[in-house]
Design an enzyme around this catalytic site. Sequence first.
Site, mmCIF file in Angstrom:
data_model
loop_
_atom_site.group_PDB
_atom_site.id
_atom_site.type_symbol
_atom_site.label_atom_id
_atom_site.label_comp_id
_atom_site.label_asym_id
_atom_site.label_seq_id
_atom_site.Cartn_x
_atom_site.Cartn_y
_atom_site.Cartn_z
ATOM 1 N N HIS A 169 32.753 33.309 34.254
ATOM 2 C CA HIS A 169 33.532 34.272 35.046
ATOM 3 C C HIS A 169 34.171 35.250 34.068
ATOM 4 C CE1 HIS A 169 36.360 36.006 37.916
ATOM 5 N NE2 HIS A 169 37.305 35.835 37.000
ATOM 6 N N SER A 202 36.663 38.840 34.057
ATOM 7 C CA SER A 202 37.457 39.810 34.813
ATOM 8 C C SER A 202 38.530 40.386 33.910
ATOM 9 C CB SER A 202 38.094 39.153 36.045
ATOM 10 O OG SER A 202 39.077 38.209 35.648
#
Length: 376
Positions: A243, A245
């Site tokens: 992930h 971000s």
Amino acid sequence: MSHSIRLPCCQSARGVMPLLLLLPALLTASPVAVSAAPGLQSCAAINDAQRRLACYDRISGRSPALPGALSTGSEPAAASRQPISAPAAVSTGADFERSVPASAPVPAAMSMLERAWSFNPDSDRYLIKLFNPNYLAPVRYQSRTNDRPFSPVFSALETPESEVDNIEAAFQISFKTRVWANDDRRFGLWFAYTQQSFWQVYNDENSSPFRDTNYKPELMVAWQPQLSVGGFELGLLGLGYTHESNGRADPISRSWDRLIARIGLERGDFALLLRPWIRIDDEGSDEDNPDITDYYGYGDITAVYKWRGNSFTLMARGNPGESKGAVRATWMTPKLVGPLRGYLVAFSGYGATMIDYNFKQNAVSVGIALNDLLDR
């Protein structure tokens, strides 16, 4: 963790020392020494140092030294204190070479991938290691600045827009920890975390804000196949979830989720790292960066080369169908002060940071680092 290597020079010294020890006996021209002359010639023809010394011991009447029991010079040789008696029969070197077992194989030095992923069996089952380069670059120059993502923020706050400086600082922290491994350590489960920040530290007009910070947790498995492929050693196969971000709210939020495979090939001081990936989050409903794969593509490849303490890398990624991508070249010097090394990074293309995923620029960073991508 490290393995000792027997150097060729040491093996040559072992071959000379027995001859020096036998010189006094040869000079006295004793009957035993004379009759052993043919045997000495046969012993000299033996290449292995331990078996050659054992052959000399047999001729001189000493008990042959067992393989691996040779003294390095720091311990007195027990056999040298025993009285020498004439042998009942003189054996030739060829006979003794057949009777003495071969010496134990010398452990090979760990490869770059083996060391980076702790595949050696004597490594700890649970450990924490540095992962991607940990660095601090006080100076990062960018040819173009991307002010567009911040325009809606200034508009919402009803404040005048401010420009991003061309010169900023950048730093990265990265580590990985093995949470499980099998007994021979060739298969393990890892958790990794990387955080990269771009800091407008010299932008006093705007209170020196952080322009962007990217957070990247990963969970992956890594396996050492120990296979040869086209002259390279296949030293790593892995698969994991990533992930990434920037932790921002709309309209400057950027994020995506991927499944990433890892393939590591190496030969000596050169390695190739391939990372194909697929995006697994719902890009159709993503309003942050639905077209990120147009710029980042579906994988990257990195070449690593070590030379005299220096480390060089070259990374390339992109989407050929969209004619977009990026390249990054790095040079890390030998250690300068303690573990610190000089670090130079040159980047060209799209996606130097997630806020710039669809923005093209050239950038150069200069700083110091703790580790390279594949430190020995």
